[in-house]
Design an enzyme around this catalytic site. Structure first.
Site, short mmCIF file in Angstrom:
data_model
loop_
_atom_site.label_atom_id
_atom_site.label_comp_id
_atom_site.label_asym_id
_atom_site.label_seq_id
_atom_site.Cartn_x
_atom_site.Cartn_y
_atom_site.Cartn_z
N ARG A 205 -6.98 17.20 17.81
CA ARG A 205 -7.24 15.77 17.97
C ARG A 205 -6.45 15.00 16.93
O ARG A 205 -6.29 15.48 15.80
CB ARG A 205 -8.72 15.46 17.77
N ILE B 285 0.84 -1.19 0.00
CA ILE B 285 0.00 0.00 0.00
C ILE B 285 0.88 1.25 0.00
O ILE B 285 0.42 2.32 -0.33
CB ILE B 285 -0.98 0.04 1.20
N ASP B 286 2.16 1.09 0.38
CA ASP B 286 3.05 2.26 0.51
C ASP B 286 3.52 2.80 -0.84
O ASP B 286 4.01 3.92 -0.90
CB ASP B 286 4.28 1.90 1.34
N ARG C 85 6.02 4.20 6.08
CA ARG C 85 7.12 4.12 7.04
C ARG C 85 8.34 4.91 6.53
O ARG C 85 8.94 5.66 7.28
CB ARG C 85 7.36 2.64 7.21
N ARG D 289 -5.41 -0.84 4.99
CA ARG D 289 -4.96 -2.08 4.35
C ARG D 289 -6.07 -3.09 4.17
O ARG D 289 -5.92 -4.07 3.45
CB ARG D 289 -3.87 -2.73 5.21
N ARG E 41 -11.64 22.83 15.51
CA ARG E 41 -10.50 22.06 16.02
C ARG E 41 -9.48 21.81 14.92
O ARG E 41 -9.82 21.82 13.74
CB ARG E 41 -10.97 20.65 16.41
O1 F6P Z 1 4.70 -2.03 4.73
C1 F6P Z 1 3.36 -1.70 4.66
C2 F6P Z 1 2.87 -1.12 5.94
O2 F6P Z 1 1.55 -0.87 5.69
C3 F6P Z 1 3.62 0.14 6.45
O3 F6P Z 1 3.13 1.34 5.93
C4 F6P Z 1 3.43 0.04 7.93
O4 F6P Z 1 4.47 0.67 8.63
C5 F6P Z 1 3.45 -1.42 8.18
O5 F6P Z 1 2.96 -2.03 7.01
C6 F6P Z 1 2.70 -1.85 9.42
O6 F6P Z 1 2.47 -3.20 9.35
P1 F6P Z 1 2.17 -4.21 10.54
O7 F6P Z 1 1.35 -3.48 11.53
O8 F6P Z 1 1.45 -5.33 9.88
O9 F6P Z 1 3.49 -4.65 11.07
#
Ligand code: F6P
Length: 341
Positions: free
Chosen positions: A265, A126-127, A171, A274, A162
């Site tokens: 917030r 998805i990234d 990430r 996802r 807000r």
């Molecule tokens: O690598 C895809 C991703 O969706 C990242 O954006 C995210 O940091 C990570 O997976 C989190 O994945 P999980 O919670 O499954 O370890």
């Protein structure tokens, strides 16, 4: 020919569409047999398999997740991991393995291909941060989920005057934040590629309030403050050494509230991005990746990965997809900055 299939890493809408396309075309056009390996690299490592044929792929096109299961298992971190995989592939009579995954899963596939294993890669995340392909499937769905959330958050933020900080996944790369932020009309977008200055963020927040609108700040989970401006939260690491992120949204909201006095917030979209059914674009892309991957198996073009270039699906060496992450460029970020504040 007997073809093994696995899905590894974080799940992603469209995985089932790939599996369906592989099995449908492989069975119909080439008479291949399939074997599903469960839970990413754990499947071939521990010999956890499942039946995979036309009956198993009926009705799965719109289903999120993966019927094969997934994990973040890294066989190179396990004693005799590679030997175990080779032995299990042989014992199951598997001639070729299709690995559907992101940088980590395909990184393992790249190393195995170098060791002579017959692997073909299909990129997913998805990234959208895999090089060599214009898009990965799953990204469009995640962006649409985030955009819809931002649309909804605008109206509630306005009602209460807000600040709403929306934390999205990403990430190392800010693609989801950038695309969802642009399409949702965010007033500030913070991404890992551009360390932010919290004082500047607060200025933008205040300028937004001066026009009588409430600011929406979209922050990628991997966004970091510029050195010396504030601190970040550290977390545990997985088998590929990635820190489990989360917390930057709360942190930014708290800083904004304490510095500007405006009620703030944080909303963390997390795994909703996802989950669930893939968009039409992701179903189309995932299906075409599957069709082309099975052709690559038929051509015995091992060590390659499917990639989208324009509207064409092409084959590239696996290492091209995993060698380097695809990041948001300063030029693209500057386009979004027009709408900040
Ligand atoms: O690598 C895809 C991703 O969706 C990242 O954006 C995210 O940091 C990570 O997976 C989190 O994945 P999980 O919670 O499954 O370890």
């Amino acid at each position: 020919m007997r073809v093994g299939v696995l899905t590894g890493g974080g799940d992603c809408p469209g995985l089932n569409a790939v599996i369906r396309a592989l099995v449908r075309k492989g069975t119909r056009d080439y008479g291949f047999e399939f074997l599903g390996f469960r839970d990413g690299w754990r499947g071939p490592l521990d010999n956890i398999t499942m039946q995979l044929g036309i009956p198993q792929v009926r009705g799965i096109l719109p289903r999120g997740g993966t019927i094969l299961g997934s994990s973040r298992t890294n066989p190179f971190k396990i004693d005799d991991g590679v030997e175990k995989i080779s032995k299990n592939l042989q014992a199951n009579g598997v001639d070729a393995l299709i690995a559907i995954g992101g940088e980590d899963t395909l990184g393992v596939a790249t190393k195995l291909a170098d060791l002579g294993v017959h692997v073909i890669g299909v990129p997913k995340t998805i990234d959208n941060d895999l090089s060599a392909t214009d898009f990965t499937f799953g990204f469009d769905t995640a962006v649409n989920v985030a955009m819809e959330a931002i649309d909804r958050l605008h109206t509630t933020a306005e009602s209460h005057h807000r600040v709403v900080v929306v934390e999205v996944m990403g990430r190392h790369a800010g693609w989801i934040a950038l695309h969802a932020g642009l399409s949702g009309g965010a007033n500030i977008i913070l991404i890992p590629e551009q360390p932010f200055d919290i004082a500047k963020v607060c200025e933008l927040v205040e300028s937004r309030f001066r026009t009588n609108y409430s600011p929406i700040v979209v922050v990628a989970e991997g966004a970091v403050p510029a050195e010396g401006t504030t601190t970040i939260i550290e977390g545990e690491t997985d088998a590929f050494g990635h820190v489990r992120l989360g917390g930057i949204g709360d942190r930014v909201a708290a800083e904004i509230e304490s510095r500007t006095g405006q009620e703030s917030r944080a909303v963390v979209l997390g795994h909703t991005q996802r989950g669930g059914t893939p968009t039409a674009f992701d179903r189309w892309l995932a299906t075409r990746f599957g069709l082309h991957a099975i052709e690559a198996v038929h051509d015995e073009d091992f060590g390659t990965m499917m990639a989208l270039r324009g509207t064409d699906i092409v084959r590239v060496p696996l290492v091209e997809g995993t060698g380097e992450l695809k990041l948001v460029t300063p030029e693209l970020y500057a386009e979004a900055e027009v709408f900040f504040g």
